[in-house]
Design a protein around this motif. Structure first.
Motif, PDB file in Angstrom:
ATOM      1  N   LEU A 191       0.830  -1.204   0.000  1.00 43.34           N
ATOM      2  CA  LEU A 191       0.000   0.000   0.000  1.00 43.34           C
ATOM      3  C   LEU A 191       0.864   1.253   0.000  1.00 43.34           C
ATOM      4  O   LEU A 191       0.614   2.193  -0.770  1.00 43.34           O
ATOM      5  N   LEU A 192       1.882   1.282   0.835  1.00 46.30           N
ATOM      6  CA  LEU A 192       2.783   2.444   0.880  1.00 46.30           C
ATOM      7  C   LEU A 192       3.399   2.699  -0.489  1.00 46.30           C
ATOM      8  O   LEU A 192       3.351   3.822  -0.999  1.00 46.30           O
ATOM      9  N   HIS A 193       3.971   1.672  -1.085  1.00 47.37           N
ATOM     10  CA  HIS A 193       4.668   1.863  -2.355  1.00 47.37           C
ATOM     11  C   HIS A 193       3.713   2.237  -3.481  1.00 47.37           C
ATOM     12  O   HIS A 193       4.035   3.114  -4.293  1.00 47.37           O
ATOM     13  N   GLU A 194       2.551   1.610  -3.530  1.00 47.84           N
ATOM     14  CA  GLU A 194       1.572   1.954  -4.573  1.00 47.84           C
ATOM     15  C   GLU A 194       1.086   3.394  -4.418  1.00 47.84           C
ATOM     16  O   GLU A 194       0.983   4.133  -5.399  1.00 47.84           O
ATOM     17  N   ALA A 195       0.778   3.783  -3.182  1.00 46.72           N
ATOM     18  CA  ALA A 195       0.267   5.137  -2.944  1.00 46.72           C
ATOM     19  C   ALA A 195       1.331   6.189  -3.235  1.00 46.72           C
ATOM     20  O   ALA A 195       1.067   7.186  -3.922  1.00 46.72           O
ATOM     21  N   ARG A 196       2.525   5.978  -2.735  1.00 45.34           N
ATOM     22  CA  ARG A 196       3.594   6.967  -2.909  1.00 45.34           C
ATOM     23  C   ARG A 196       4.070   7.027  -4.358  1.00 45.34           C
ATOM     24  O   ARG A 196       4.278   8.114  -4.905  1.00 45.34           O
TER      25      ARG A 196
END
Length: 194
Positions: free
Chosen positions: A49-54
């Motif tokens: 989630l962090l990598h996709e969002a950022r």
């Protein structure tokens, strides 16, 4: 850390991959990453989630970091304040600029659009129930699309989620993130002492 986590030498599968990628990028694995391994079924999803969002953030990495700094102050999260302040010093090239933004972004020499973005992020982190349709209208007047507004809201709310978990399980910032300047370090210690 207050809870047991998976040690690097014991990591297997997806957890090992997460650790290896972070160690390759930073030279170490952050407590903020390790703390999620107390929930090994959740850790890969949080990382994804962090990598996709950022990586898909419509307003760019520097704005992701600015929003995070302002949201972290509201939580209040010393961990995230120190990490993102350090990153922003590198981005903006000035410790004084980051200190001014963290202290009072409305009077730190930022353009009106950035101030509007950070004011909205601050409200989301402080009390999102007070956000009104008029607030969204103001962001549109500053030229933000609905996708960008959603990204700002997500980034600020996501930081609240992450930071509160970090504090709840005792994750602390690594020495790498702590600025040597005592005034700067004190300003970024907005919550737990470091």
């Amino acid at each position: 850390m207050f809870i047991a986590t998976i040690d690097e030498k014991d990591a297997r599968g997806a957890i090992a991959e997460i650790y290896q990628a972070e160690a390759a990028a930073l030279g170490f694995v952050m407590e903020g990453t390790k703390c999620w391994t107390a929930l090994p079924h959740i850790a890969p999803m949080v990382e994804h989630l962090l990598h996709e969002a950022r990586n898909n953030f419509s307003l760019g990495l520097v704005n992701w970091r600015l929003i995070t700094l302002i949201a972290a102050k509201q939580v209040p999260s010393s961990y995230c304040s120190h990490v993102y302040a350090k990153l922003l010093v590198n981005d903006l090239g000035s410790r004084d600029k980051v200190l001014a933004i963290q202290h009072d972004f409305r009077n730190a020499g930022l353009d009106a659009k950035t101030v509007a973005m950070l004011a909205y992020a601050e409200q989301v982190a402080r009390d999102a129930s007070l956000v009104s349709e008029a607030d969204i209208g103001l962001l549109r007047q500053h030229g933000f699309s609905d996708r960008e507004i959603a990204d700002i809201a997500f980034c600020a709310a996501y930081r609240c989620f992450m930071s509160r978990y970090f504090d709840a399980v005792g994750a602390m910032p690594e020495s790498t993130w702590l600025d040597p300047d005592p005034e700067f370090r004190a300003a970024m210690t907005v919550g737990k002492p470091v």
